[in-house]
Design a protein around this motif. Structure first.
Motif, PDB file in Angstrom:
ATOM      1  N   LEU A  81       0.813  -1.209   0.000  1.00 33.10           N
ATOM      2  CA  LEU A  81       0.000   0.000   0.000  1.00 33.10           C
ATOM      3  C   LEU A  81       0.848   1.261   0.000  1.00 33.10           C
ATOM      4  CD1 LEU A  81      -2.708  -1.189   2.557  1.00 33.10           C
ATOM      5  CD2 LEU A  81      -2.807  -1.247   0.053  1.00 33.10           C
ATOM      6  N   ASN A  83      -0.542   4.982   0.219  1.00 38.26           N
ATOM      7  CA  ASN A  83      -1.648   5.935   0.273  1.00 38.26           C
ATOM      8  C   ASN A  83      -1.447   6.828   1.490  1.00 38.26           C
ATOM      9  OD1 ASN A  83      -4.437   6.926   1.101  1.00 38.26           O
ATOM     10  ND2 ASN A  83      -4.962   5.887  -0.804  1.00 38.26           N
ATOM     11  N   ARG A 136     -13.519   6.114  -0.715  1.00 35.97           N
ATOM     12  CA  ARG A 136     -12.351   6.261  -1.595  1.00 35.97           C
ATOM     13  C   ARG A 136     -11.207   5.356  -1.123  1.00 35.97           C
ATOM     14  NH1 ARG A 136     -12.643  11.184  -4.689  1.00 35.97           N
ATOM     15  NH2 ARG A 136     -14.204  12.630  -3.823  1.00 35.97           N
ATOM     16  N   LEU A 137     -11.018   5.303   0.197  1.00 28.56           N
ATOM     17  CA  LEU A 137      -9.962   4.466   0.764  1.00 28.56           C
ATOM     18  C   LEU A 137     -10.242   2.984   0.540  1.00 28.56           C
ATOM     19  CD1 LEU A 137      -8.927   5.958   4.242  1.00 28.56           C
ATOM     20  CD2 LEU A 137      -7.440   5.425   2.313  1.00 28.56           C
ATOM     21  N   SER A 139     -12.147   1.728  -1.733  1.00 26.19           N
ATOM     22  CA  SER A 139     -12.034   1.495  -3.170  1.00 26.19           C
ATOM     23  C   SER A 139     -10.576   1.275  -3.567  1.00 26.19           C
ATOM     24  CB  SER A 139     -12.622   2.679  -3.939  1.00 26.19           C
ATOM     25  OG  SER A 139     -12.520   2.480  -5.326  1.00 26.19           O
ATOM     26  N   TYR A 140      -9.684   2.053  -2.983  1.00 25.57           N
ATOM     27  CA  TYR A 140      -8.240   1.882  -3.227  1.00 25.57           C
ATOM     28  C   TYR A 140      -7.799   0.479  -2.823  1.00 25.57           C
ATOM     29  CZ  TYR A 140      -3.209   2.296  -2.331  1.00 25.57           C
ATOM     30  OH  TYR A 140      -1.848   2.078  -2.303  1.00 25.57           O
ATOM     31  N   LEU A 141      -8.271   0.011  -1.670  1.00 29.29           N
ATOM     32  CA  LEU A 141      -7.918  -1.337  -1.212  1.00 29.29           C
ATOM     33  C   LEU A 141      -8.465  -2.392  -2.173  1.00 29.29           C
ATOM     34  CD1 LEU A 141      -8.592  -1.123   2.637  1.00 29.29           C
ATOM     35  CD2 LEU A 141      -6.409  -0.893   1.450  1.00 29.29           C
ATOM     36  N   ASP A 143      -9.243  -2.152  -5.238  1.00 25.13           N
ATOM     37  CA  ASP A 143      -8.531  -2.112  -6.526  1.00 25.13           C
ATOM     38  C   ASP A 143      -7.212  -2.882  -6.463  1.00 25.13           C
ATOM     39  OD1 ASP A 143     -10.503  -0.653  -7.761  1.00 25.13           O
ATOM     40  OD2 ASP A 143      -9.488   1.287  -7.530  1.00 25.13           O
ATOM     41  N   HIS A 144      -6.708  -3.082  -5.229  1.00 23.02           N
ATOM     42  CA  HIS A 144      -5.482  -3.865  -5.018  1.00 23.02           C
ATOM     43  C   HIS A 144      -5.796  -5.272  -4.492  1.00 23.02           C
ATOM     44  CE1 HIS A 144      -3.720   0.159  -5.321  1.00 23.02           C
ATOM     45  NE2 HIS A 144      -2.553  -0.424  -5.490  1.00 23.02           N
ATOM     46  N   ARG A 245     -18.240   1.114  -6.529  1.00 20.87           N
ATOM     47  CA  ARG A 245     -18.563   2.254  -7.397  1.00 20.87           C
ATOM     48  C   ARG A 245     -20.049   2.579  -7.348  1.00 20.87           C
ATOM     49  NH1 ARG A 245     -14.432  -0.500  -8.766  1.00 20.87           N
ATOM     50  NH2 ARG A 245     -12.517   0.473  -9.520  1.00 20.87           N
TER      51      ARG A 245
END
Length: 259
Positions: A81, A83, A136-137, A139-141, A143-144, A245
């Motif tokens: 990570l 971020n 948003r956070l 979603s970042y996770l 996406d990974h 989303r």
């Protein structure tokens, strides 16, 4: 048997004393957290003269293959990570047979302390904006291919209205292409349900009970229908979300309605 285990843990899991120096570099200043398998310390890094956080695998857990794998899993996830709203991993080391890892120290309180000790409140609009930042956070996770699985108010720091996500001890990395769709969806929906509970917590900060009898949140809270819709889907009262989303789009609709 459980009481014997607790007594054993009491004697072998005593935290390090203030002033203890780890790895010839990190001086223990205070214990700032205790979990089921780890102890978290605030330390001073002699090399940089900055405060950092060190997490230690409990002594009673270090001979357990499962617990050691869980500790290693947390480190491997943090390494992936990058971020600004997630503490940065620095290094892993061993000291006197114990396993530790080092990460950023962020000087602020968690959301639980802000709500219950500092009596911070959130309007409906502020609650939706806060959830939007948290989404948003998450979603970042996702996406990974990382699923937090322990989104709770003690695991969210609050810094200038921004959420900082901590404690990845129960997190899972499940690569979608290599895993059943049902498993990935289950992981997603656990995070979504947790987001719903967090939204309820912040919405309740401005609630003043008028009746001694506790009622469902749908009756106690006076909310716009768009906010109710988001909550019901997050909490699986209505058709649950399948993708983060979708949550973002509904949040934008709800925020626009309140503007």
């Amino acid at each position: 048997m459980r009481s014997v285990r607790k007594i054993y843990q009491f004697f072998v899991d005593g935290p390090l004393k203030k002033g203890t120096v780890l790895n010839n570099r990190y001086e223990v200043m205070a214990v700032i957290g205790k979990g089921s398998y780890g102890i978290v310390y605030l330390c001073n890094d002699w090399k940089t003269n900055e405060n950092i956080v060190i997490k230690q695998l409990r002594n009673s857990k270090r001979r357990s293959k499962k617990e050691l794998q869980q500790f290693e899993n947390e480190m491997s996830i943090l390494r992936l990570l990058n971020n600004k709203n997630i503490p940065k991993f620095h290094e892993k080391f061993s000291h006197d047979g114990h396993v530790y890892f080092v990460m950023d120290f962020i000087e602020t309180d968690n959301l639980e302390e802000h709500i219950f000790n500092k009596h911070v409140t959130f309007t409906e609009m502020e609650s939706l904006h806060f959830l939007n930042e948290l989404v948003r956070l998450v979603s970042y996770l996702h996406d990974h291919d990382i699923f937090h699985q322990d989104l709770r108010i003690p695991n969210i720091l609050l810094q200038n209205t921004q959420p900082i996500l901590i404690d990845f001890g129960l997190s899972k990395r499940i690569v979608s292409a290599d895993s059943p769709d049902e498993l990935v969806l289950e992981m997603k929906r656990q995070d979504f349900y947790d987001l719903g509970e967090i939204l309820l917590f912040v919405l309740y900060t401005t609630y003043s009970p008028t009746d001694k009898k506790a009622l469902p949140w749908t009756e106690e809270l006076s909310l716009e229908k768009e906010t109710v819709h988001i909550l019901k889907r997050l909490l699986s009262i209505q058709a649950p979300y399948s993708d983060i989303r979708e949550i973002s789009m509904d949040l934008q609709t709800a925020i626009t309605k309140l503007n």
